[in-house]
Write an enzyme that holds these catalytic residues in place. Structure first.
Site, PDB file in Angstrom:
ATOM      1  N   LYS A  20     -20.901  23.285  24.184  1.00 13.30           N
ATOM      2  CA  LYS A  20     -20.562  23.008  22.796  1.00 13.30           C
ATOM      3  C   LYS A  20     -21.437  23.799  21.836  1.00 13.30           C
ATOM      4  CE  LYS A  20     -18.864  19.163  21.550  1.00 13.30           C
ATOM      5  NZ  LYS A  20     -17.457  19.611  21.627  1.00 13.30           N
ATOM      6  N   ASP A  49     -15.327  22.598  18.436  1.00 11.74           N
ATOM      7  CA  ASP A  49     -16.454  23.508  18.267  1.00 11.74           C
ATOM      8  C   ASP A  49     -16.119  24.616  17.272  1.00 11.74           C
ATOM      9  OD1 ASP A  49     -17.819  22.031  20.181  1.00 11.74           O
ATOM     10  OD2 ASP A  49     -17.078  23.280  21.821  1.00 11.74           O
TER      11      ASP A  49
END
Length: 323
Positions: free
Chosen positions: A41, A269
């Site tokens: 992430k 993200d």
């Protein structure tokens, strides 16, 4: 874009299988295709910020293995100033991802070295925090390292964004003290509300609630503002329990971009990295005005497979969404 984004987070090597449907518990399905690429992430968000036009610094941890060599090369290729801590005897993080024919995914992560990112390494990058306009972190790293990132960013005058993904069992009000903007998805928002005394809330109902109802829920969280990402229903922004510096209350709902999604793996993200990049360019801007940019960036990322590799560039975004 002017302004630097600093991301503290994870690097994983993604192992991705495409399947016609996600398997049920105990079921084995034949994969249609396999690929491997960069993920995590934190790294996804750093790549998104860089491709959205921001000068970007990344702080993370790697094992002493061949995957780490690839991570460093990828960071250089993206123009990211990577400050990696090497953890001896621990593997670089990996993720196993299943993606179905509708672009939906199931993910298992082995954090490896990411779980060992040290407070000392983060604090040693104090000069980098002083150069940042926005500090961004997800929760695939130790909470003390993430909290330090928020604290150092706030002390340096940067805007701070915490993406509470995946949710951490020890996340509390103290850990959120230096957070300007909290960016949960629907599931994470429901968990946060339960944790901070708002009672049980069904995550599936959030997108259908009125703006006033969502704003009331956001105001229960001990941060300055909250953006709930609602998947194909867009995003919602409202003040948290402690608005920053007496800033006026802003409530905004922005619809999702019209895209042809094939893989939603890194969409959250993409949203966070693009939002950070846009805010770094204009740190005194109300983040509500930046949501359309972040939503379109995230939407475009779903039209191609992969996580970090799927992030569009700013020029691609401008071509696709000329307005």
């Amino acid at each position: 874009m002017a302004g630097r984004v600093l991301v503290v987070g994870s690097y994983n090597q993604d192992l991705v299988w495409e399947v016609d449907a996600l398997p049920a518990p105990g079921e084995t399905r034949a994969g249609l295709a396999f690929r491997s690429g960069p993920g995590g992430k934190g790294f996804n968000q750093a790549v998104a910020a860089a491709r959205a036009g921001a000068a970007t610094t990344f702080i993370g941890a790697l094992g002493a293995d061949t995957l780490a060599e690839g991570a460093r090369a990828l960071a250089r290729a993206e123009g990211i100033d990577a400050r990696f801590e090497t953890i001896a005897g621990i593997a670089t993080g990996t993720a196993g991802i299943l993606v179905d024919a509708q672009g939906r995914n199931s993910i298992v992560v082995a954090l490896g070295a990411n779980a060992r990112l040290s407070l000392a390494h983060v604090e040693a990058q104090a000069a980098a925090f002083r150069e940042a306009a926005v500090v961004l972190a997800p929760l695939e790293s130790p909470l003390e390292a993430v909290s330090a990132a928020m604290r150092l960013g706030r002390a340096a005058g940067a805007r701070t964004i915490l993406n509470p993904a995946p949710m951490h069992a020890a996340l509390d009000a103290a850990a959120l003290a230096d957070v300007d903007l909290l960016t949960p998805n629907e599931t994470e928002m429901a968990e946060l509300l339960a944790r901070f005394g708002a009672g049980p809330v069904d995550a599936k109902t959030l997108r259908d609630r009125t703006d006033a109802e969502l704003a009331t829920l956001c105001a229960r969280l001990p941060v300055r503002a909250v953006v709930i990402t609602l998947g194909d229903a867009g995003a919602f922004l409202a003040p948290g329990a402690r608005p920053r510096d007496g800033a006026p209350a802003t409530i905004a709902r922005v619809p999702a971009a019209l895209v042809r999604a094939i893989d939603t793996t890194g969409a959250g993200d993409a949203f966070n990295g693009a939002l950070a990049a846009a805010w770094a360019a204009r740190p005194d801007t109300d983040p509500a005005t930046l949501l359309p940019f972040a939503i379109r960036f995230a939407g475009l990322s779903t039209e191609r497979p992969g996580a970090a590799a799927a992030m569009p560039t700013r020029s691609e975004l401008q071509t696709r969404f000329a307005s």
